[in-house]
Design a protein around this motif. Structure first.
Motif, PDB file in Angstrom:
ATOM      1  N   ARG A 160       0.813  -1.215   0.000  1.00 47.26           N
ATOM      2  CA  ARG A 160       0.000   0.000   0.000  1.00 47.26           C
ATOM      3  C   ARG A 160       0.851   1.272   0.000  1.00 47.26           C
ATOM      4  O   ARG A 160       0.318   2.380   0.053  1.00 47.26           O
ATOM      5  CB  ARG A 160      -0.941   0.006   1.204  1.00 47.26           C
ATOM      6  CG  ARG A 160      -2.194  -0.848   0.986  1.00 47.26           C
ATOM      7  CD  ARG A 160      -3.160  -0.145   0.017  1.00 47.26           C
ATOM      8  NE  ARG A 160      -4.237  -1.005  -0.410  1.00 47.26           N
ATOM      9  CZ  ARG A 160      -5.423  -1.070   0.173  1.00 47.26           C
ATOM     10  NH1 ARG A 160      -5.676  -0.347   1.247  1.00 47.26           N
ATOM     11  NH2 ARG A 160      -6.359  -1.859  -0.304  1.00 47.26           N
ATOM     12  N   PHE A 168      -7.313  -0.893   5.970  1.00 43.37           N
ATOM     13  CA  PHE A 168      -7.913  -1.584   4.829  1.00 43.37           C
ATOM     14  C   PHE A 168      -9.445  -1.677   4.841  1.00 43.37           C
ATOM     15  O   PHE A 168     -10.044  -1.839   3.786  1.00 43.37           O
ATOM     16  CB  PHE A 168      -7.346  -3.012   4.724  1.00 43.37           C
ATOM     17  CG  PHE A 168      -5.867  -3.074   4.526  1.00 43.37           C
ATOM     18  CD1 PHE A 168      -5.318  -2.916   3.268  1.00 43.37           C
ATOM     19  CD2 PHE A 168      -5.015  -3.281   5.605  1.00 43.37           C
ATOM     20  CE1 PHE A 168      -3.946  -2.965   3.073  1.00 43.37           C
ATOM     21  CE2 PHE A 168      -3.644  -3.334   5.426  1.00 43.37           C
ATOM     22  CZ  PHE A 168      -3.107  -3.173   4.161  1.00 43.37           C
ATOM     23  N   LEU A 169     -10.086  -1.642   5.990  1.00 47.28           N
ATOM     24  CA  LEU A 169     -11.490  -2.051   6.051  1.00 47.28           C
ATOM     25  C   LEU A 169     -12.514  -0.929   6.077  1.00 47.28           C
ATOM     26  O   LEU A 169     -13.671  -1.152   5.706  1.00 47.28           O
ATOM     27  CB  LEU A 169     -11.717  -2.963   7.267  1.00 47.28           C
ATOM     28  CG  LEU A 169     -10.924  -4.279   7.269  1.00 47.28           C
ATOM     29  CD1 LEU A 169     -11.282  -5.112   8.488  1.00 47.28           C
ATOM     30  CD2 LEU A 169     -11.149  -5.075   5.987  1.00 47.28           C
ATOM     31  N   ALA A 178     -13.985  -0.512   2.743  1.00 47.60           N
ATOM     32  CA  ALA A 178     -14.305  -1.760   2.039  1.00 47.60           C
ATOM     33  C   ALA A 178     -15.665  -2.301   2.457  1.00 47.60           C
ATOM     34  O   ALA A 178     -16.274  -1.853   3.431  1.00 47.60           O
ATOM     35  CB  ALA A 178     -13.225  -2.805   2.333  1.00 47.60           C
ATOM     36  N   ARG A 179     -16.146  -3.273   1.702  1.00 45.13           N
ATOM     37  CA  ARG A 179     -17.293  -4.085   2.114  1.00 45.13           C
ATOM     38  C   ARG A 179     -16.707  -5.340   2.744  1.00 45.13           C
ATOM     39  O   ARG A 179     -16.245  -6.252   2.052  1.00 45.13           O
ATOM     40  CB  ARG A 179     -18.164  -4.438   0.907  1.00 45.13           C
ATOM     41  CG  ARG A 179     -19.450  -5.186   1.259  1.00 45.13           C
ATOM     42  CD  ARG A 179     -20.142  -5.663  -0.011  1.00 45.13           C
ATOM     43  NE  ARG A 179     -21.515  -6.089   0.233  1.00 45.13           N
ATOM     44  CZ  ARG A 179     -22.262  -6.721  -0.663  1.00 45.13           C
ATOM     45  NH1 ARG A 179     -21.762  -6.995  -1.869  1.00 45.13           N
ATOM     46  NH2 ARG A 179     -23.499  -7.077  -0.377  1.00 45.13           N
ATOM     47  N   SER A 180     -16.705  -5.411   4.064  1.00 45.29           N
ATOM     48  CA  SER A 180     -16.015  -6.485   4.776  1.00 45.29           C
ATOM     49  C   SER A 180     -16.848  -7.769   4.774  1.00 45.29           C
ATOM     50  O   SER A 180     -17.994  -7.767   5.206  1.00 45.29           O
ATOM     51  CB  SER A 180     -15.741  -6.079   6.221  1.00 45.29           C
ATOM     52  OG  SER A 180     -14.923  -4.936   6.280  1.00 45.29           O
ATOM     53  N   PRO A 198     -11.548  -8.968  -5.346  1.00 42.11           N
ATOM     54  CA  PRO A 198     -11.546  -8.629  -3.919  1.00 42.11           C
ATOM     55  C   PRO A 198     -10.140  -8.577  -3.343  1.00 42.11           C
ATOM     56  O   PRO A 198      -9.182  -9.086  -3.931  1.00 42.11           O
ATOM     57  CB  PRO A 198     -12.308  -9.806  -3.302  1.00 42.11           C
ATOM     58  CG  PRO A 198     -11.879 -10.961  -4.162  1.00 42.11           C
ATOM     59  CD  PRO A 198     -11.822 -10.400  -5.567  1.00 42.11           C
ATOM     60  N   SER A 199     -10.029  -7.996  -2.162  1.00 43.56           N
ATOM     61  CA  SER A 199      -8.862  -8.206  -1.314  1.00 43.56           C
ATOM     62  C   SER A 199      -9.188  -9.370  -0.398  1.00 43.56           C
ATOM     63  O   SER A 199     -10.347  -9.600  -0.055  1.00 43.56           O
ATOM     64  CB  SER A 199      -8.532  -6.954  -0.513  1.00 43.56           C
ATOM     65  OG  SER A 199      -8.166  -5.892  -1.373  1.00 43.56           O
ATOM     66  N   LEU A 203      -4.393  -8.307  -2.585  1.00 43.30           N
ATOM     67  CA  LEU A 203      -4.895  -6.940  -2.599  1.00 43.30           C
ATOM     68  C   LEU A 203      -5.495  -6.654  -3.966  1.00 43.30           C
ATOM     69  O   LEU A 203      -4.789  -6.648  -4.974  1.00 43.30           O
ATOM     70  CB  LEU A 203      -3.781  -5.942  -2.281  1.00 43.30           C
ATOM     71  CG  LEU A 203      -3.267  -5.969  -0.838  1.00 43.30           C
ATOM     72  CD1 LEU A 203      -2.133  -4.965  -0.658  1.00 43.30           C
ATOM     73  CD2 LEU A 203      -4.390  -5.689   0.147  1.00 43.30           C
ATOM     74  N   ARG A 229     -14.493  -3.768  -4.299  1.00 42.19           N
ATOM     75  CA  ARG A 229     -15.031  -3.249  -3.045  1.00 42.19           C
ATOM     76  C   ARG A 229     -14.904  -4.236  -1.895  1.00 42.19           C
ATOM     77  O   ARG A 229     -14.752  -3.845  -0.735  1.00 42.19           O
ATOM     78  CB  ARG A 229     -16.505  -2.889  -3.267  1.00 42.19           C
ATOM     79  CG  ARG A 229     -17.193  -2.273  -2.061  1.00 42.19           C
ATOM     80  CD  ARG A 229     -18.676  -2.085  -2.340  1.00 42.19           C
ATOM     81  NE  ARG A 229     -19.388  -1.654  -1.140  1.00 42.19           N
ATOM     82  CZ  ARG A 229     -20.684  -1.801  -0.944  1.00 42.19           C
ATOM     83  NH1 ARG A 229     -21.426  -2.362  -1.894  1.00 42.19           N
ATOM     84  NH2 ARG A 229     -21.259  -1.390   0.167  1.00 42.19           N
ATOM     85  N   GLU A 230     -14.987  -5.531  -2.186  1.00 38.94           N
ATOM     86  CA  GLU A 230     -15.029  -6.536  -1.122  1.00 38.94           C
ATOM     87  C   GLU A 230     -13.639  -6.814  -0.544  1.00 38.94           C
ATOM     88  O   GLU A 230     -12.648  -6.890  -1.267  1.00 38.94           O
ATOM     89  CB  GLU A 230     -15.620  -7.853  -1.633  1.00 38.94           C
ATOM     90  CG  GLU A 230     -17.133  -7.861  -1.739  1.00 38.94           C
ATOM     91  CD  GLU A 230     -17.645  -7.032  -2.896  1.00 38.94           C
ATOM     92  OE1 GLU A 230     -18.761  -6.479  -2.807  1.00 38.94           O
ATOM     93  OE2 GLU A 230     -16.923  -6.932  -3.914  1.00 38.94           O
ATOM     94  N   PHE A 231     -13.609  -6.995   0.780  1.00 37.21           N
ATOM     95  CA  PHE A 231     -12.410  -7.467   1.474  1.00 37.21           C
ATOM     96  C   PHE A 231     -12.847  -8.695   2.274  1.00 37.21           C
ATOM     97  O   PHE A 231     -13.594  -8.593   3.237  1.00 37.21           O
ATOM     98  CB  PHE A 231     -11.849  -6.393   2.404  1.00 37.21           C
ATOM     99  CG  PHE A 231     -10.428  -6.669   2.854  1.00 37.21           C
ATOM    100  CD1 PHE A 231     -10.110  -7.809   3.584  1.00 37.21           C
ATOM    101  CD2 PHE A 231      -9.408  -5.784   2.534  1.00 37.21           C
ATOM    102  CE1 PHE A 231      -8.809  -8.070   3.975  1.00 37.21           C
ATOM    103  CE2 PHE A 231      -8.094  -6.028   2.929  1.00 37.21           C
ATOM    104  CZ  PHE A 231      -7.798  -7.173   3.655  1.00 37.21           C
TER     105      PHE A 231
END
Length: 466
Positions: free
Chosen positions: A24, A100-101, A104-106, A133-134, A150, A154-156
């Motif tokens: 990052r 990171f979150l 994001a969409r966790s 996703p990540s 990474l 949007r999703e993590f």
């Protein structure tokens, strides 16, 4: 760019976080008491500076943040310097959240068993389906050739661990992960070193469920009563998955081959596709169902997910085939709880009903070394034809609290299972190499390295053919 120092950087999770922070664009360095391969090589390949030993002078004035590993406690020279100088610090899960979150969409995958495989399956399905996703996993996913990814989507997707966070925060890691989609596979007693009883674990999961927003999604394992009971604490939409009737996502018509399991799925009672996953056992079907449910919530279609499941390459140390010598197949598995052991052995037996199965189990974790599951271990290991137990890893536990391997062996013998207590690894290797026959399956189960027994077994078996 932030200048970030990690105390205890060579732990698996800390090393993974360091690599993610470096990717990052942060200036990352870290220290550990012992710096050695493979983690040292991995970190240096990422351009991360490693400092061997904990020294106050490693904590310099230009640092923006110090991440304190779970294994670090008061008295550590670097930790004391951080506290004395009031340098900003946080735990690993806080660093993951803050870096990171928030944006994001966790997708947080939790539960006593199956977290790593389900996280890997979910991350891979979303990757295969183009969601980019990540992903952060507590193991090595073969499709990613590592423990993280990474992406630009949007999703993590993150594995949500119920273990505690740091010396200053004894709450569960998953409480920091901001779940938009939460998966709870199952709930059982584990982590006896930090949880006094099952009720304490139930409370941690209730707190986790309480974090899912109104527009979020809670996915609960329908085949586990404690997981299913969390529905009454939800403030969001709830769906269930499993083999039982009434599950929102129900797998049925399971068909097991030598190295895969095919199954059909109903969603709310309506046929919703046929799938095949290159893993064995009903427990892995449940893991795959959770991943399918997440994929559907993200917008993936059935055909895409079915193709993705077929291309899943597994997770290292989860029934990982380490090799075959003299016709004897040797597997490495992370199982260390009686339920996981039983599910693993039942899955292997369903695929290989006529082969002889050896189970070599090392009691190593904080829970498995204790007498908590004495009878449960005997029941679980009874699904093998031959069982070998070494000495309990945590030998300093008081005898009245320590698992009695001799007692487990006695219970197994009384049940008609060929079971032996062999305390030393080298003697186990000699025994198996001398007695295993062509076609036998050797399942080694431990949550640690177990003296590299897998390779020693393969080397000893190879000598027989020369």
């Amino acid at each position: 760019m932030q200048r970030i120092h990690l105390i205890g950087i060579c732990g698996t999770a800390m090393g993974t976080l360091a690599a993610m922070l470096k990717a990052r664009g942060h200036d990352v360095r870290g220290s550990d008491q012992h710096v050695y391969p493979p983690m040292s090589d991995f970190l240096r390949q990422q351009g991360i500076t490693l400092l061997e030993g904990y020294r106050p002078e490693n904590i310099t004035s230009e640092l923006d943040l110090v991440v304190i590993g779970n294994a670090i406690s008061r008295g550590n020279p670097e930790l004391e310097e951080v506290l004395d100088r009031k340098i900003r610090y946080c735990s690993l899960p806080e660093a993951v959240r803050d870096q990171f979150l928030w944006a994001a969409r966790s997708v947080v995958v939790a539960g006593t068993h199956g977290k790593t495989t389900t996280t890997s399956l979910t991350g891979w399905l979303l990757t295969h389906g183009g969601a980019d996703p990540s992903v952060l996993i507590g193991g090595i996913a073969e499709n990613f050739e590592g423990s993280y990814r990474l992406g630009g989507g949007r999703e993590f997707v993150i594995e949500g661990d119920e273990y505690d966070s740091a010396f200053f925060d004894k709450t569960a890691k998953f409480l920091k992960y901001l779940p938009d989609i939460a998966v709870v596979n199952n709930i059982e007693f584990d982590h006896a070193d930090i949880y006094p009883n099952l009720d304490a674990i139930r409370l941690a999961f209730r707190r986790f469920v309480n974090l899912v927003p109104r527009r979020g999604l809670l996915l609960l394992g329908a085949d586990n009563a404690d997981a299913l009971a969390l529905a009454q604490h939800a403030h969001c939409r709830v769906e269930t998955f499993g083999l039982n009737d009434g599950a929102s996502w129900q797998a049925h018509d399971l068909r097991v081959s030598a190295d895969s399991t095919a199954f059909s799925v109903r969603r709310d009672g309506v046929p919703s596709g046929a799938f095949e996953v290159p893993m064995l056992g009903a427990y892995n079907v449940r893991n795959a169902l959770a991943a399918i449910a997440v994929g559907a919530a993200v917008g993936l279609d059935t055909d895409t997910m079915a193709e993705g499941l077929r291309k899943f390459r597994g997770v290292r140390r989860r029934m990982q085939h380490r090799g075959t010598e003299s016709g004897v197949m040797v597997y490495d598995d992370f199982a260390h709880h009686p339920t996981a052991i039983e599910e693993t052995l039942v899955g292997v037996r369903s695929a290989h009903p006529r082969r002889r199965i050896w189970a070599i189990f090392e009691p190593r974790s904080a829970t498995s070394c204790r007498r908590i599951f004495q009878s449960e271990f005997a029941r679980a290991l009874g699904h093998a034809d031959r069982v070998i137990l070494p000495a309990v890893f945590r030998s300093t536990l008081p005898e009245d609290q320590r698992l009695s391997t001799e007692g487990v062996i006695t219970d197994l013998t009384n049940a008609g299972v060929d079971a032996r207590y062999i305390p030393q690894t080298d003697e186990i290797v000699r025994t198996v190499a001398g007695e295993a026959k062509d076609g036998d399956l050797v399942i080694v189960m431990s949550n640690g390295g177990f003296d590299n027994i897998h390779q020693k077994l393969l080397d000893a078996l190879a000598v027989r053919t020369r």
